[in-house]
Design an enzyme around this catalytic site. Sequence first.
Site, PDB file in Angstrom:
ATOM      1  N   ALA A 109      18.034  64.817 128.139  1.00  7.74           N
ATOM      2  CA  ALA A 109      19.111  65.650 127.213  1.00  7.74           C
ATOM      3  C   ALA A 109      20.432  65.109 126.623  1.00  7.74           C
ATOM      4  O   ALA A 109      20.531  63.931 127.201  1.00  7.74           O
ATOM      5  CB  ALA A 109      19.607  66.783 127.821  1.00  7.74           C
ATOM      6  N   PHE A 110      20.690  65.526 125.301  1.00  6.10           N
ATOM      7  CA  PHE A 110      21.853  64.666 124.866  1.00  6.10           C
ATOM      8  C   PHE A 110      22.962  64.464 125.770  1.00  6.10           C
ATOM      9  O   PHE A 110      23.901  63.339 125.400  1.00  6.10           O
ATOM     10  CB  PHE A 110      22.492  65.641 123.459  1.00  6.10           C
ATOM     11  CG  PHE A 110      23.298  66.709 124.060  1.00  6.10           C
ATOM     12  CD1 PHE A 110      24.787  66.357 124.012  1.00  6.10           C
ATOM     13  CD2 PHE A 110      22.997  68.023 124.301  1.00  6.10           C
ATOM     14  CE1 PHE A 110      25.722  67.283 124.293  1.00  6.10           C
ATOM     15  CE2 PHE A 110      23.910  68.855 124.517  1.00  6.10           C
ATOM     16  CZ  PHE A 110      25.025  68.583 124.529  1.00  6.10           C
ATOM     17  N   LYS A 111      23.165  65.094 127.071  1.00  8.56           N
ATOM     18  CA  LYS A 111      24.266  64.955 127.719  1.00  8.56           C
ATOM     19  C   LYS A 111      24.216  63.439 128.158  1.00  8.56           C
ATOM     20  O   LYS A 111      25.584  62.875 128.618  1.00  8.56           O
ATOM     21  CB  LYS A 111      24.488  65.841 128.894  1.00  8.56           C
ATOM     22  CG  LYS A 111      24.590  67.296 128.242  1.00  8.56           C
ATOM     23  CD  LYS A 111      25.014  68.671 129.010  1.00  8.56           C
ATOM     24  CE  LYS A 111      25.374  69.395 128.298  1.00  8.56           C
ATOM     25  NZ  LYS A 111      24.370  70.360 128.129  1.00  8.56           N
ATOM     26  N   ASP A 112      23.129  62.926 128.461  1.00 10.55           N
ATOM     27  CA  ASP A 112      23.248  61.382 128.880  1.00 10.55           C
ATOM     28  C   ASP A 112      24.014  60.566 127.740  1.00 10.55           C
ATOM     29  O   ASP A 112      24.674  59.499 128.488  1.00 10.55           O
ATOM     30  CB  ASP A 112      21.782  60.862 128.823  1.00 10.55           C
ATOM     31  CG  ASP A 112      21.057  61.468 129.796  1.00 10.55           C
ATOM     32  OD1 ASP A 112      21.452  61.372 130.802  1.00 10.55           O
ATOM     33  OD2 ASP A 112      19.856  61.600 129.638  1.00 10.55           O
TER      34      ASP A 112
END
Length: 456
Positions: A109-112
């Site tokens: 997910a983009f949170k990485d």
Amino acid sequence: MKYISTRNDKVEFEFKDVFLKGLADDGGLYVPRSLIKYNSYELSELKNLNYNELSVEIISLFTGDFISKDDLISLVKKSYSTFREKEVIKISEIGKLKLLELFHGPTLAFKDIAMQLIGNLYEYYLNKNDQKINIVVATSGDTGAAAIDAIKGKSDLNIFVLHPNNRISSVQRKLMTTVHDKNVFNIAIEGNFDDCQKIVKSMFSDLEFSKSINMSGVNSINWARIIAQSVYYFYTYFKLNTDKAISFSVPTGNFGDVFAGYLAKQMGLPIDKLIVATNENDILHRAISTGDYISKEVKETLSPSMDIQLASNFERLIYYINDLDTLKTADIMKKINQNSYLIDKSNLDIIQKDFLSESCNEQETLDIIKKIYEQNNLILDPHTAVGVGAANKLSLNNCIVLSTAHACKFPDATNISINKHEKLPEALECVLDKEESFKVLKNDTEEVKNFIKSKV
Ligand SMILES: *Cc1c(COP(=O)(O)O)cnc(C)c1O
């Protein structure tokens, strides 16, 4: 660069305080005292940088003397070497729409993108300072996995992750609970994500407790996350190689990702509109379209990472649209905490200059997944589908949708819609069979505190 709290501009902070603490002691969020604004010549100078170089240029504006540029260069390189895409993100096309794929990191997910960097910033800081830090974070599923991957195995750091028990997908859970490093603690709270957030917030405001364990946070209120995320708005604009302003449709929960776009716009990037795309938890859509910021019960949806009513980062927007007036912001936050805030007409006009909003219900989300699959042979994750649905409803020119997660993370939605689910990337398949460990706790702050105390 100096920082202040959105609720008090009398006290100044350094990047170090902002990064390590996340939330100010007065309950406010950190913001820079003033922002750097690029002119068009300066923007053109950034245009040909690769993703890592651009990250360094933008992030170093905010980090002051916390880290030297040379050290930041190697830290960024290390952070993004864990990604499956060399340039970290990827722009793809589905028909007339463009997708900004942000899910090529280790936990899909983009949170990485922000979290890998944050993990290495902690390590960098602790290598220079003799301290132990305990990170406590609430997650609706994706933040926790990204944080655990970024922190696992690092010395002098523990991480405690609170997720809502039985309310996240099993792939989301397994990406967290199959990590068995000694410094990783998973806690399943018998409640929803807002309950988890409230527990973490109240632990932070209990200064005696939070100081005693040297508590630090990596939730989406952490300013370091916002700046790392603003980089891909710049990068996308440059890659699209257009002289027109572009719009972004952003699947939104806690208003962190879309706020990063707002930050990029404040810094001079030619962004037309930021579309706040919500699922049935549509408080932000109601707020931005009509001024109604009254929260309701959280509904469970197929896009659980957006099942949020009170979006923490909205406080930063309130601060900016009220001419950086911290007293007014503090006042409005009181109203929000009493659930009695309606946005007045003049503020709403200001918001609508930069933001549009739309919401997609469950059926619409499923329909989008089906339509895109049939037309383009591409499986969208449900959060991205909400972003696509919102963009379709508003049909702006030059709009790009943030694709926030890999579809394999949310098999329930795609199974219902097209009777298919996306496979995990090969390197991650093993997660499905590994043993899990996590502790189930009541929705009770004291109980969580005691658990944490027993582990540190
Ligand atoms: C966290 C998350 C969102 C929402 O992002 P915010 O910054 O909280 O608005 C959207 N999609 C996915 C897949 C997420 O993990």
